[in-house]
Design a protein around this motif. Structure first.
Motif, PDB file in Angstrom:
ATOM      1  N   ARG A 105      -5.174  -0.984  11.354  1.00 25.18           N
ATOM      2  CA  ARG A 105      -4.093  -0.140  11.833  1.00 25.18           C
ATOM      3  C   ARG A 105      -2.245  -1.402  11.259  1.00 25.18           C
ATOM      4  NH1 ARG A 105      -4.319  -1.539  18.593  1.00 25.18           N
ATOM      5  NH2 ARG A 105      -2.635  -0.633  17.942  1.00 25.18           N
ATOM      6  N   GLU A 106      -1.007  -0.632  11.667  1.00 23.02           N
ATOM      7  CA  GLU A 106      -0.242  -1.097  11.399  1.00 23.02           C
ATOM      8  C   GLU A 106       0.296  -1.357  12.060  1.00 23.02           C
ATOM      9  OE1 GLU A 106       1.779   0.651   7.467  1.00 23.02           O
ATOM     10  OE2 GLU A 106       0.779   2.046   8.010  1.00 23.02           O
ATOM     11  N   VAL A 125       1.079  -0.778  -0.397  1.00 24.42           N
ATOM     12  CA  VAL A 125       0.736   0.020  -0.044  1.00 24.42           C
ATOM     13  C   VAL A 125       0.919   1.221  -0.367  1.00 24.42           C
ATOM     14  CG1 VAL A 125      -1.900   1.267   0.611  1.00 24.42           C
ATOM     15  CG2 VAL A 125      -1.749  -1.218   0.948  1.00 24.42           C
ATOM     16  N   ARG A 126       1.131   1.956  -1.655  1.00 23.73           N
ATOM     17  CA  ARG A 126       2.574   2.808  -1.339  1.00 23.73           C
ATOM     18  C   ARG A 126       1.781   4.140  -1.025  1.00 23.73           C
ATOM     19  NH1 ARG A 126       5.150   1.087  -7.218  1.00 23.73           N
ATOM     20  NH2 ARG A 126       5.852  -0.862  -6.362  1.00 23.73           N
ATOM     21  N   LYS A 127       2.012   4.795  -0.803  1.00 18.49           N
ATOM     22  CA  LYS A 127       2.338   6.259  -0.218  1.00 18.49           C
ATOM     23  C   LYS A 127       0.634   7.109  -1.606  1.00 18.49           C
ATOM     24  CE  LYS A 127       3.365  10.500   1.464  1.00 18.49           C
ATOM     25  NZ  LYS A 127       4.440  12.073   1.552  1.00 18.49           N
ATOM     26  N   GLU A 128       0.059   7.380  -1.008  1.00 20.38           N
ATOM     27  CA  GLU A 128      -0.863   7.844  -2.141  1.00 20.38           C
ATOM     28  C   GLU A 128      -1.522   6.763  -3.615  1.00 20.38           C
ATOM     29  OE1 GLU A 128      -1.118  12.172  -2.876  1.00 20.38           O
ATOM     30  OE2 GLU A 128       1.296  12.098  -2.983  1.00 20.38           O
ATOM     31  N   GLY A 129      -1.382   5.644  -3.271  1.00 18.97           N
ATOM     32  CA  GLY A 129      -1.859   4.240  -3.326  1.00 18.97           C
ATOM     33  C   GLY A 129      -2.294   3.951  -3.024  1.00 18.97           C
ATOM     34  N   VAL A 130      -3.743   2.626  -3.807  1.00 17.48           N
ATOM     35  CA  VAL A 130      -5.014   1.885  -3.434  1.00 17.48           C
ATOM     36  C   VAL A 130      -4.400   0.677  -3.806  1.00 17.48           C
ATOM     37  CG1 VAL A 130      -7.301   1.769  -3.488  1.00 17.48           C
ATOM     38  CG2 VAL A 130      -6.358   4.476  -4.436  1.00 17.48           C
ATOM     39  N   ALA A 131      -5.012  -0.471  -2.416  1.00 13.77           N
ATOM     40  CA  ALA A 131      -4.316  -2.125  -2.611  1.00 13.77           C
ATOM     41  C   ALA A 131      -5.743  -2.055  -2.634  1.00 13.77           C
ATOM     42  CB  ALA A 131      -3.954  -2.222  -1.767  1.00 13.77           C
ATOM     43  N   ALA A 132      -6.836  -3.510  -3.194  1.00 11.46           N
ATOM     44  CA  ALA A 132      -7.383  -4.559  -2.880  1.00 11.46           C
ATOM     45  C   ALA A 132      -7.220  -5.336  -2.411  1.00 11.46           C
ATOM     46  CB  ALA A 132      -8.125  -5.228  -4.734  1.00 11.46           C
ATOM     47  N   ALA A 133      -8.090  -5.626  -0.885  1.00 10.25           N
ATOM     48  CA  ALA A 133      -8.108  -6.717   0.205  1.00 10.25           C
ATOM     49  C   ALA A 133      -9.472  -7.602   0.343  1.00 10.25           C
ATOM     50  CB  ALA A 133      -7.328  -6.409   1.253  1.00 10.25           C
ATOM     51  N   VAL A 134      -9.073  -8.313   0.411  1.00  8.95           N
ATOM     52  CA  VAL A 134     -10.783  -9.193   1.140  1.00  8.95           C
ATOM     53  C   VAL A 134     -10.334 -10.028   2.342  1.00  8.95           C
ATOM     54  CG1 VAL A 134      -9.525 -10.952  -0.224  1.00  8.95           C
ATOM     55  CG2 VAL A 134     -12.015 -10.593  -0.410  1.00  8.95           C
ATOM     56  N   GLU A 154      -6.407  13.383   1.545  1.00  8.49           N
ATOM     57  CA  GLU A 154      -6.124  12.617   2.509  1.00  8.49           C
ATOM     58  C   GLU A 154      -7.677  11.802   1.589  1.00  8.49           C
ATOM     59  OE1 GLU A 154      -4.761  11.984   5.036  1.00  8.49           O
ATOM     60  OE2 GLU A 154      -3.420  13.797   4.002  1.00  8.49           O
ATOM     61  N   THR A 155      -8.165  11.605   0.732  1.00 15.93           N
ATOM     62  CA  THR A 155      -9.762  11.779   0.438  1.00 15.93           C
ATOM     63  C   THR A 155      -9.394  10.223  -1.015  1.00 15.93           C
ATOM     64  OG1 THR A 155      -9.791  12.973  -0.961  1.00 15.93           O
ATOM     65  CG2 THR A 155     -11.560  13.559   1.163  1.00 15.93           C
ATOM     66  N   LEU A 156     -10.452   9.164  -1.008  1.00 17.61           N
ATOM     67  CA  LEU A 156      -9.778   8.769  -1.949  1.00 17.61           C
ATOM     68  C   LEU A 156     -11.164   8.920  -3.036  1.00 17.61           C
ATOM     69  CD1 LEU A 156      -8.508   6.318  -2.946  1.00 17.61           C
ATOM     70  CD2 LEU A 156     -10.259   4.322  -2.596  1.00 17.61           C
ATOM     71  N   ARG A 157     -10.621   9.326  -3.869  1.00 18.79           N
ATOM     72  CA  ARG A 157     -12.218   9.264  -5.003  1.00 18.79           C
ATOM     73  C   ARG A 157     -12.283   8.345  -5.888  1.00 18.79           C
ATOM     74  NH1 ARG A 157     -13.656  14.437  -6.320  1.00 18.79           N
ATOM     75  NH2 ARG A 157     -12.326  15.995  -4.692  1.00 18.79           N
ATOM     76  N   CYS A 158     -13.100   8.192  -6.082  1.00 24.66           N
ATOM     77  CA  CYS A 158     -13.602   6.795  -7.253  1.00 24.66           C
ATOM     78  C   CYS A 158     -12.963   7.178  -8.928  1.00 24.66           C
ATOM     79  CB  CYS A 158     -15.445   6.228  -7.079  1.00 24.66           C
ATOM     80  SG  CYS A 158     -16.272   5.237  -8.509  1.00 24.66           S
ATOM     81  N   ALA A 179      -3.299   7.519   2.634  1.00 23.69           N
ATOM     82  CA  ALA A 179      -2.987   9.063   2.550  1.00 23.69           C
ATOM     83  C   ALA A 179      -1.911   9.770   2.133  1.00 23.69           C
ATOM     84  CB  ALA A 179      -4.163   9.742   3.573  1.00 23.69           C
ATOM     85  N   ARG A 180      -2.408  10.877   1.742  1.00 22.84           N
ATOM     86  CA  ARG A 180      -0.860  12.107   1.678  1.00 22.84           C
ATOM     87  C   ARG A 180      -0.231  11.930   2.958  1.00 22.84           C
ATOM     88  NH1 ARG A 180      -2.231  17.273  -1.494  1.00 22.84           N
ATOM     89  NH2 ARG A 180      -2.333  15.455  -3.084  1.00 22.84           N
ATOM     90  N   SER A 181      -0.554  11.942   4.171  1.00 20.28           N
ATOM     91  CA  SER A 181      -0.098  11.935   5.696  1.00 20.28           C
ATOM     92  C   SER A 181       0.256  10.797   5.651  1.00 20.28           C
ATOM     93  CB  SER A 181      -1.683  12.311   6.219  1.00 20.28           C
ATOM     94  OG  SER A 181      -2.093  11.236   7.229  1.00 20.28           O
ATOM     95  N   GLY A 182      -0.057   9.345   5.178  1.00 19.42           N
ATOM     96  CA  GLY A 182       1.304   8.814   5.478  1.00 19.42           C
ATOM     97  C   GLY A 182      -0.037   7.644   6.155  1.00 19.42           C
ATOM     98  N   ALA A 183      -1.162   7.556   6.982  1.00 18.64           N
ATOM     99  CA  ALA A 183      -2.134   7.125   6.847  1.00 18.64           C
ATOM    100  C   ALA A 183      -2.866   5.710   6.198  1.00 18.64           C
ATOM    101  CB  ALA A 183      -3.169   7.868   8.508  1.00 18.64           C
ATOM    102  N   VAL A 184      -2.939   4.728   6.404  1.00 21.07           N
ATOM    103  CA  VAL A 184      -3.840   3.419   5.809  1.00 21.07           C
ATOM    104  C   VAL A 184      -5.342   4.398   6.379  1.00 21.07           C
ATOM    105  CG1 VAL A 184      -3.854   1.237   5.116  1.00 21.07           C
ATOM    106  CG2 VAL A 184      -1.575   2.824   5.528  1.00 21.07           C
ATOM    107  N   HIS A 185      -6.183   3.675   5.253  1.00 18.65           N
ATOM    108  CA  HIS A 185      -7.978   3.480   5.499  1.00 18.65           C
ATOM    109  C   HIS A 185      -8.600   2.301   4.704  1.00 18.65           C
ATOM    110  CE1 HIS A 185      -7.413   7.570   7.378  1.00 18.65           C
ATOM    111  NE2 HIS A 185      -6.681   8.129   6.314  1.00 18.65           N
ATOM    112  N   ALA A 186      -8.765   1.665   5.441  1.00 18.85           N
ATOM    113  CA  ALA A 186     -10.263   0.754   4.927  1.00 18.85           C
ATOM    114  C   ALA A 186     -11.046   0.886   4.310  1.00 18.85           C
ATOM    115  CB  ALA A 186      -9.376  -0.941   5.457  1.00 18.85           C
ATOM    116  N   LEU A 187     -11.787   0.877   3.289  1.00 22.38           N
ATOM    117  CA  LEU A 187     -13.288   1.099   2.775  1.00 22.38           C
ATOM    118  C   LEU A 187     -13.538  -0.559   1.990  1.00 22.38           C
ATOM    119  CD1 LEU A 187     -12.976   4.614   1.612  1.00 22.38           C
ATOM    120  CD2 LEU A 187     -13.213   4.011   4.161  1.00 22.38           C
ATOM    121  N   GLU A 188     -14.950  -0.256   2.126  1.00 22.08           N
ATOM    122  CA  GLU A 188     -15.553  -1.051   1.768  1.00 22.08           C
ATOM    123  C   GLU A 188     -15.211  -1.088   0.227  1.00 22.08           C
ATOM    124  OE1 GLU A 188     -20.181  -2.337   1.013  1.00 22.08           O
ATOM    125  OE2 GLU A 188     -20.284  -0.779   2.053  1.00 22.08           O
TER     126      GLU A 188
END
Length: 363
Positions: free
Chosen positions: A133-134, A46-55, A93-97, A66-75
């Motif tokens: 959490r990481e 999960v790179r900085k300002e990057g997105v990854a799929a998980a399950v 800090e947001t994720l755009r569709c 996010a740009r701040s380095g924090a990782v978020h997990a969304l549906e």
């Protein structure tokens, strides 16, 4: 106080014939309890300002940093047209569709719909956000009740940060129910499977204890002959000379995690420590992702481990490949027969099955 399976069978009301015990539920139809922290990705994926799929168990999750380095997990579904958010783009800090640029905050709420005008239909609130959490180079999510996340500790892996050890990380998909992997690691009577790698190993169960959510077994391992891979000797701290030794191996299932410590003869601490967890991927939980942290003690000459590292990796991958072959064959048999027809006789494995049933959830 802990007890094993024979203690529980023997226990009962004085003078009462308990009669035949009812058949327990098929363990392969028991799901992993979601009210624990599960890794779903390597942090580096999960790179900085990057997105990854998980399950997790059929629930698709979009991870973004996010740009701040924090990782978020969304549906992993946009509330608009259900397009995967893992195809999206990080914007600060947001994720755009990727489809209509709806923007989501880390809490799953929609922060912007670029073209929304007065009089348009009221937009949805957003999507589900998972506690995340990481730790240990892994991204953990809490797929269960989010109100339990704060009170549920992450697994404790103290050797990961210890200067005494160097860590090798594993991340592999295995096509079987997670319970087969718990049984495989605890049941060290299967060493014949690895005869081409470790030679002739004689495991002796020294004893085991079990409780409501755990079982711990101790084995004495003695190498009795046959060709043994040099990396196996190094992991057992026999040194480059490969002098035979007896090792005590302690394996523990502490639901839903597993640990293994190997203490060589005459040593007072483990030469290697393993932490592992098996995360279901599909809704039927017949496929799982195995994450492992193998912490290997550094020798007196640090450079020796660096030289040996690729050989140790090759050795462990070979052992894992043989284990994967066996547990995937067990899963195929279950799929073909539609039920669990194996006839287990080892009380330790019968105990761990009880623990996995008691702490899991029905599918």
């Amino acid at each position: 106080m802990t007890e094993n399976r024979s203690d529980r069978i023997a226990r009962g009301r004085p003078g009462e014939d308990p009669g035949p015990a009812p058949a327990p539920p098929d363990l392969r139809r028991i799901g992993a309890n979601p009210d624990f922290w599960y890794p779903v990705a390597l942090s580096r994926s999960v790179r900085k300002e990057g997105v990854a799929a998980a399950v997790f168990a059929g629930e698709r999750i979009a991870l973004y940093r996010a740009r701040s380095g924090a990782v978020h997990a969304l549906e992993d579904r946009c509330a608009h047209r259900q397009v995967p958010l893992s195809m999206g783009v990080v914007d600060g800090e947001t994720l755009r569709c990727c489809y209509h640029a709806w923007a989501y905050r880390g809490d799953g709420r929609i922060s912007q719909i670029p073209y929304l005008a007065k009089g348009d239909a009221r937009p949805p609130r957003g999507v589900r956000a998972y506690p995340v959490r990481e730790a240990y180079g892994l991204v953990f999510v809490f797929p269960g009740d989010p109100e339990k996340a704060a009170a549920t500790p992450l697994p404790d892996v103290p050797a990961f940060a210890s200067p005494r050890y160097r860590t090798m990380t594993f991340s592999r998909t295995v096509r079987c129910h997670y319970s087969f992997l718990h049984e495989n690691l605890l049941d060290m009577n299967h060493q014949f499977l690895h005869r081409g790698v470790v030679g002739k190993l004689q495991p002796k169960l020294l004893g085991y204890e079990s409780g409501p959510a755990s079982v711990e077994a101790r084995y004495l391992f003695t190498h009795t002959g046959g060709k043994r891979n040099r990396s196996a000797s190094l992991l057992a701290a026999e040194g480059l000379g490969g002098q035979p030794s007896s090792d005590v191996m302690t394996i523990r299932t502490e639901y839903p995690y597993q640990t293994l410590d190997l203490v060589p003869e005459k040593a007072d601490h483990p030469a290697l420590r393993l932490w592992a967890v098996y995360v279901p991927e599909d809704a039927e939980q017949r496929v799982c992702h195995a994450y492992g942290l193998l912490m290997i003690e550094k020798p007196r000459i640090p450079a020796a481990l660096s030289v040996a590292w690729p050989f140790i990796r090759h050795f462990t991958e070979r052992v894992f490949a043989e284990d994967r072959m066996a547990v995937e064959a067990e899963q195929r048999a279950w799929d073909e027969q539609g039920e669990d027809r194996n006839h287990e006789v080892f009380s330790l494995i019968l105990d761990v099955r009880d623990i996995l049933r008691a702490n899991g959830v029905p599918l």
